[in-house]
Design a protein around this motif. Structure first.
Motif, PDB file in Angstrom:
ATOM      1  N   PHE A   1       0.829  -1.206   0.000  1.00 48.12           N
ATOM      2  CA  PHE A   1       0.000   0.000   0.000  1.00 48.12           C
ATOM      3  C   PHE A   1       0.867   1.261   0.000  1.00 48.12           C
ATOM      4  CE2 PHE A   1      -3.858  -2.393   1.046  1.00 48.12           C
ATOM      5  CZ  PHE A   1      -4.800  -1.664   0.337  1.00 48.12           C
ATOM      6  N   ASN A   2       2.006   1.208   0.679  1.00 50.10           N
ATOM      7  CA  ASN A   2       2.883   2.378   0.710  1.00 50.10           C
ATOM      8  C   ASN A   2       3.404   2.717  -0.679  1.00 50.10           C
ATOM      9  OD1 ASN A   2       2.739   3.151   3.376  1.00 50.10           O
ATOM     10  ND2 ASN A   2       4.358   1.755   4.041  1.00 50.10           N
TER      11      ASN A   2
ATOM     12  N   PRO B   1      27.340   8.601  -1.858  1.00 51.64           N
ATOM     13  CA  PRO B   1      26.216   8.694  -0.904  1.00 51.64           C
ATOM     14  C   PRO B   1      25.019   7.881  -1.399  1.00 51.64           C
ATOM     15  CG  PRO B   1      26.438  10.742  -2.126  1.00 51.64           C
ATOM     16  CD  PRO B   1      27.629   9.900  -2.516  1.00 51.64           C
ATOM     17  N   ILE B   2      24.301   7.304  -0.432  1.00 49.95           N
ATOM     18  CA  ILE B   2      23.185   6.408  -0.736  1.00 49.95           C
ATOM     19  C   ILE B   2      21.953   6.883   0.026  1.00 49.95           C
ATOM     20  CG2 ILE B   2      22.367   4.016  -0.745  1.00 49.95           C
ATOM     21  CD1 ILE B   2      24.832   4.403  -2.454  1.00 49.95           C
ATOM     22  N   VAL B   3      20.784   6.816  -0.635  1.00 53.01           N
ATOM     23  CA  VAL B   3      19.492   7.044   0.009  1.00 53.01           C
ATOM     24  C   VAL B   3      18.629   5.823  -0.277  1.00 53.01           C
ATOM     25  CG1 VAL B   3      17.392   8.431   0.091  1.00 53.01           C
ATOM     26  CG2 VAL B   3      19.616   9.553  -0.154  1.00 53.01           C
ATOM     27  N   PHE B   4      18.181   5.159   0.783  1.00 52.96           N
ATOM     28  CA  PHE B   4      17.305   4.002   0.641  1.00 52.96           C
ATOM     29  C   PHE B   4      15.862   4.431   0.833  1.00 52.96           C
ATOM     30  CE2 PHE B   4      20.863   0.915   1.677  1.00 52.96           C
ATOM     31  CZ  PHE B   4      20.813   0.297   0.434  1.00 52.96           C
ATOM     32  N   MET B   5      14.959   3.923  -0.030  1.00 54.48           N
ATOM     33  CA  MET B   5      13.514   4.123   0.118  1.00 54.48           C
ATOM     34  C   MET B   5      12.892   2.775   0.492  1.00 54.48           C
ATOM     35  SD  MET B   5      12.701   6.233  -3.388  1.00 54.48           S
ATOM     36  CE  MET B   5      13.119   4.818  -4.406  1.00 54.48           C
ATOM     37  N   SER B   6      11.950   2.793   1.450  1.00 57.33           N
ATOM     38  CA  SER B   6      11.282   1.529   1.805  1.00 57.33           C
ATOM     39  C   SER B   6      10.008   1.816   2.581  1.00 57.33           C
ATOM     40  CB  SER B   6      12.202   0.646   2.646  1.00 57.33           C
ATOM     41  OG  SER B   6      11.546  -0.565   2.983  1.00 57.33           O
ATOM     42  N   GLY B   7       9.070   0.884   2.445  1.00 51.51           N
ATOM     43  CA  GLY B   7       7.840   0.954   3.236  1.00 51.51           C
ATOM     44  C   GLY B   7       7.979   0.254   4.568  1.00 51.51           C
ATOM     45  N   TYR B   8       9.124  -0.393   4.814  1.00 52.42           N
ATOM     46  CA  TYR B   8       9.362  -1.057   6.091  1.00 52.42           C
ATOM     47  C   TYR B   8      10.061  -0.104   7.052  1.00 52.42           C
ATOM     48  CZ  TYR B   8       8.207  -5.452   3.776  1.00 52.42           C
ATOM     49  OH  TYR B   8       7.562  -6.458   3.108  1.00 52.42           O
TER      50      TYR B   8
ATOM     51  N   LEU C   1      25.912  -0.924   6.199  1.00 49.08           N
ATOM     52  CA  LEU C   1      26.518   0.033   5.276  1.00 49.08           C
ATOM     53  C   LEU C   1      26.600   1.399   5.953  1.00 49.08           C
ATOM     54  CD1 LEU C   1      24.545  -0.946   2.035  1.00 49.08           C
ATOM     55  CD2 LEU C   1      26.930  -1.494   2.536  1.00 49.08           C
ATOM     56  N   ASP C   2      27.679   2.119   5.685  1.00 50.02           N
ATOM     57  CA  ASP C   2      27.868   3.458   6.232  1.00 50.02           C
ATOM     58  C   ASP C   2      27.406   4.501   5.232  1.00 50.02           C
ATOM     59  OD1 ASP C   2      29.030   2.327   8.485  1.00 50.02           O
ATOM     60  OD2 ASP C   2      31.020   2.300   7.559  1.00 50.02           O
ATOM     61  N   ASN C   3      27.224   5.728   5.747  1.00 50.21           N
ATOM     62  CA  ASN C   3      26.858   6.879   4.909  1.00 50.21           C
ATOM     63  C   ASN C   3      25.605   6.573   4.096  1.00 50.21           C
ATOM     64  OD1 ASN C   3      26.995   9.435   3.797  1.00 50.21           O
ATOM     65  ND2 ASN C   3      28.521   8.863   2.236  1.00 50.21           N
ATOM     66  N   VAL C   4      24.556   6.135   4.801  1.00 42.93           N
ATOM     67  CA  VAL C   4      23.296   5.760   4.160  1.00 42.93           C
ATOM     68  C   VAL C   4      22.171   6.562   4.813  1.00 42.93           C
ATOM     69  CG1 VAL C   4      21.635   3.911   3.787  1.00 42.93           C
ATOM     70  CG2 VAL C   4      24.070   3.459   3.524  1.00 42.93           C
ATOM     71  N   ALA C   5      21.366   7.239   4.002  1.00 45.79           N
ATOM     72  CA  ALA C   5      20.174   7.952   4.478  1.00 45.79           C
ATOM     73  C   ALA C   5      18.942   7.090   4.197  1.00 45.79           C
ATOM     74  CB  ALA C   5      20.050   9.308   3.807  1.00 45.79           C
ATOM     75  N   PHE C   6      17.823   7.437   4.847  1.00 48.46           N
ATOM     76  CA  PHE C   6      16.618   6.612   4.730  1.00 48.46           C
ATOM     77  C   PHE C   6      15.420   7.511   4.478  1.00 48.46           C
ATOM     78  CE2 PHE C   6      12.935   4.386   6.430  1.00 48.46           C
ATOM     79  CZ  PHE C   6      13.056   3.145   5.825  1.00 48.46           C
ATOM     80  N   LEU C   7      14.584   7.114   3.509  1.00 42.73           N
ATOM     81  CA  LEU C   7      13.372   7.852   3.171  1.00 42.73           C
ATOM     82  C   LEU C   7      12.192   6.880   3.255  1.00 42.73           C
ATOM     83  CD1 LEU C   7      11.967  10.406   2.132  1.00 42.73           C
ATOM     84  CD2 LEU C   7      12.449   9.623  -0.204  1.00 42.73           C
ATOM     85  N   PRO C   8      11.326   7.026   4.298  1.00 40.48           N
ATOM     86  CA  PRO C   8      10.210   6.078   4.433  1.00 40.48           C
ATOM     87  C   PRO C   8       9.098   6.369   3.428  1.00 40.48           C
ATOM     88  CG  PRO C   8      10.130   7.722   6.172  1.00 40.48           C
ATOM     89  CD  PRO C   8      11.394   7.992   5.412  1.00 40.48           C
ATOM     90  N   LYS C   9       8.478   5.311   2.937  1.00 41.46           N
ATOM     91  CA  LYS C   9       7.307   5.430   2.068  1.00 41.46           C
ATOM     92  C   LYS C   9       6.053   5.381   2.935  1.00 41.46           C
ATOM     93  CE  LYS C   9       9.409   3.002  -1.864  1.00 41.46           C
ATOM     94  NZ  LYS C   9       9.288   1.807  -2.741  1.00 41.46           N
TER      95      LYS C   9
END
Length: 794
Positions: free
Chosen positions: A428-429, A750-757, A768-776
């Motif tokens: 659903f996200n 640089p890394i940005v992860f997207m996830s609904g979890y 992993l280092d230097n990782v940002a997170f963007l929630p769905k």
């Protein structure tokens, strides 16, 4: 002792010696011509030949012929087939054969009697060997080889009786006594004590070798009293009528029946003595076996009952009544009265067969009338010599087992439903991300006042509302993102107290109590506030449903729960530790027993249709569980209110509570426009399209790929990007695996992860280092902010 018969080689040697003496005498007669001299020479030859023959017969060494030679490999093979240690020695005391058990028992090939045993044992073994040469067989006992006690049997053997066979076994009497002593001091002795039987193993000298705990307690007056090594009789006294009592209890103590059990025949063997309490007026002699058995049945903690030949109950002990759910004063007449109608015939038939002479026991699965949903095991056995009793019934009290089974089933079901809810929320996200993103893109082309602007805003608002529902599903499945802090529960309650008063209104009284010495807990304060609010709203609705005019009370209590109290609770689900508890109690409609097991399931609600989503309590459950705590719902039934108790473990470093403050949110970049190349990896086409359009509008050059493998191929052609934005869960190759390959070539990318979890769950599995997170789900604004911040931190 009779001489052994001459063998064939011995007879040949005797004939040869006689002929040689005769020829020598004839030669002397021919040469000397003197008959007396020849006769004397013949006599001397015969005497010398007889001496040689006698030496050959009496010598212990004989040369064996090929056909009589012993096959020692066969003898050793036969010895190895025995579990006992076996060895064979010759007349010179040399070891000629032994099995592997002998080597293992004595650590090598040492000929008896010089074995590694105690000195007294070596002496007894030597005497047994000499007796075996003389009598053919002998025995030696109590040979101490380290912790083991052995007995040896020595037998003379061989064709010429010139061998000794030594067999070593464990001393049966010693092993049996040790076994009984061990059983008395462990849980088996406690079971005897529970049945009212006091038992002690007493040496021939009258010293206590071992005793069960109930005897030691009665004899010494202390729960952990020690009686081993003490004179057994000093603990007992006898009155003028011959009644035996404990000396500590005096003449006013309960009379005892003393039963001596000589389980070994040896004169120096220990004796098992049992003591039974008997009433003062009970006859010393003449009691029937049936009376003793009934008395024992009533004392045993097992569920037992006696049935006569007509199938009627004679007796049932308290354990049987508890297991069968029999109420005092309502004892049934027949065993069939205990079970459901479908099982009555089978139980009656089995009792009839065993009463008629069946000797084997039968186990049956039956359903009791009081709890027909849970089968129990009923054991039926024939009884002989017990007077009127013909059948013995045994019923196990499995109420505790059934309760644990229900709890395990409930936990398994909640885990499965949580996984399903998390998967649904994740999908659903993705959909909501696409909807919200397209709404944001359309709003950029419309201004307030346009005919479509309000419709787009309405779609966006409903999408955000749906996103809130998915967050609740993620909370239940323990997959939402938490920001835990070290805090005090009273502070959390105080933060929402004003809100709670407004929610309760004037019809419901809010009563808050805080305990002392509360330990700090580690949890997300915002989520914990949501827990309190959800429970309070549910309690308010239950109170008003019972009494719409008001008058109810909502009580919130915080208190410390030390490990000692948890141990007294005896709850298998709650580990023994220190907790801080939050209890929310109301006097509303209560919860039915059938609903308690489903109260935390998603979409289950006891409210009227249209007045609840069924996600409030499931959200509470997920937040508490994800915070490492436990929640229990309890209600005495409809109309008697309900209590929700939350147990959060006390944080280990209590001193850190005062030093920890809420993290300050990072300042959002004022300028969201940027430049550079971004590699976007997303398997959902609609999410990838929205993100690509949004980033392009912000001034970035976007390269997009539908999975990890396609992204690696694209990198090989286009070179290094300035930023990589990727989904976490993708088919073929997931995001973290793809990023590890990229980092091998560009370690500082640089890394940005997207996830609904949940971010917290993902960070545990992503090293992993230097990782940002963007929630769905995320908006175009949020995507731009995270991208700008990641580009600025390069």
């Amino acid at each position: 002792m009779a001489s052994a018969p001459l063998t064939h080689p011995t007879r040949s040697a005797a004939i040869t010696a006689g002929l040689a003496a005769l020829l020598a005498a004839a030669l002397v007669l021919f040469l000397a011509g003197s008959l007396p001299v020849a006769g004397g020479f013949l006599a001397a030859g015969l005497i010398a030949g007889g001496a040689v023959l006698a030496w050959r017969i009496l010598s212990p060494w004989r040369e064996e012929s090929a056909e009589h030679r012993v096959d020692w490999s066969l003898a050793r093979g036969l010895a190895c087939a025995s579990d006992a240690a076996v060895a064979v020695t010759d007349r010179a005391g040399r070891l000629v054969c032994a099995n592997d058990a002998f080597e293992a028992m004595f650590g090598g090939w040492v000929p008896p009697p010089g074995l590694p045993i105690d000195d007294a044992g070596v002496e007894r073994l030597g005497k047994a060997g000499r007796a075996a040469w003389r009598d053919g067989q002998a025995r030696a006992v109590k040979l101490h080889a380290g912790p083991r006690v052995l007995c040896a049997t020595v037998t003379r053997a061989g064709e010429e009786s010139d061998m000794l066979v030594w067999r070593f076994d464990a001393d049966r009497e010693h092993d049996l006594a040790e076994t009984i002593a061990t059983l008395l001091t462990d849980q088996h002795g406690d079971r005897l004590g529970g049945a009212g039987i006091m038992a002690a193993l007493v040496t021939p000298e009258g010293r206590v070798r071992a005793a069960n705990r109930v005897l030691a307690h009665r004899a010494t007056g202390r729960a952990e009293g020690e009686v081993e090594g003490r004179d057994f009789m000093r603990y007992l006294i006898t009155d003028s009528r011959g009644h035996v009592r404990f000396e500590r209890e005096g003449l006013e103590g309960n009379p005892l029946r003393v039963i001596e059990v000589p389980f070994l025949d040896a004169d120096d063997a220990p004796v098992l003595i049992t003591l039974l309490d008997e009433e003062e007026a009970a006859p010393a002699i003449g009691a029937t076996a049936a009376e003793h058995v009934r008395s024992l049945v009533s004392l045993l903690p097992l569920g037992l009952a006696l049935v006569d030949r007509d199938g009627r109950f004679l007796q049932m002990n308290d354990a049987f009544k508890r297991a069968a759910g029999v109420k005092p004063g309502a004892e049934p007449l027949y065993p069939g009265d205990l079970v459901v109608r479908e099982d009555k015939a089978a139980v009656a038939d089995a009792i009839r067969r065993h009463a008629g002479g069946a000797t084997h026991s039968t186990d049956m699965a039956v359903r009791l009338g009081g709890s027909p949903d849970e089968p129990v095991a009923l054991t039926i056995a024939g009884a002989r010599g017990l007077g009127d009793a013909a059948v013995l019934l045994s019923l196990k009290d499995n109420s505790e087992e059934s309760r644990l089974k229900r709890e395990v089933e409930q936990a398994t079901k909640m885990r499965a439903v949580g996984q399903l809810a998390g998967g649904v929320a994740h999908d659903f996200n993705n959909i909501l991300t696409a909807i919200i993103g397209h709404c944001d893109l359309m709003l950029m082309r419309h201004s307030p006042g346009d005919s479509d602007y309000d419709d787009i805003q309405q779609i966006r608002a409903n999408s955000n509302r749906a996103a809130g529902l998915t967050r609740q599903l993620l909370a239940f499945s323990r997959q939402q993102t938490l920001r835990p802090q070290i805090l005090q529960l009273p502070d959390v309650v105080s933060e929402v107290s004003n809100l709670l008063k407004r929610l309760m209104g004037e019809l419901v009284t809010l009563d808050v109590h805080h305990g002392r010495n509360l330990g700090p807990v580690r949890a997300d304060p915002g989520q914990l506030e949501q827990v309190v609010v959800n429970l309070a709203v549910n309690a308010r609705d239950a109170i008003l449903q019972r009494n719409p005019r008001g008058g109810g009370t909502l009580t919130i209590t915080t208190r410390a729960v030390p490990a000692t109290e948890v141990r007294r609770l005896g709850n298998e689900v709650l580990p023994i530790a220190d907790y801080t508890a939050l209890e929310v109690k109301d006097n509303g409609t209560g919860i039915a027993a059938s609903d308690l097991g489903k109260i935390f399931e998603p979409f289950f609600t006891t409210k009227e249709t249209g007045k609840g989503t069924g996600l409030g309590l499931s959200t509470v459950y997920g937040i508490v569980k994800q915070s490492g705590g436990y929640i229990f719902a309890n209600s005495d039934g409809p109309g008697k209110g309900a209590t929700f108790a939350i147990y959060l473990p006390v944080h280990a470093s209590a001193g850190a509570a005062a030093k920890t403050s809420a993290p300050k949110p990072a300042a959002k970049p004022a300028e969201l426009w940027g430049s550079g190349t971004i590699l976007l990896v997303e398997d959902e086409d609609m999410v990838r399209a929205v993100a690509e359009r949004a980033l392009t509008r912000q001034g970035y050059s976007v390269l997009s790929a539908e999975n990890g493998e396609a992204a690696l191929e694209l990198l090989g052609k286009s070179g290094r990007p300035d930023l990589l934005i990727s989904d976490v869960v993708m088919p073929t190759m997931d995001g973290p695996t793809m990023v590890r390959h990229v980092r091998e070539k560009y370690p500082d990318l640089p890394i940005v992860f997207m996830s609904g979890y949940a971010e917290e769950q993902l960070r545990k599995s992503i090293d992993l280092d230097n990782v940002a997170f963007l929630p769905k789900p995320f908006s175009v604004q949020q995507l731009a902010e995270v991208t700008r911040e990641a580009m600025a931190n390069r």
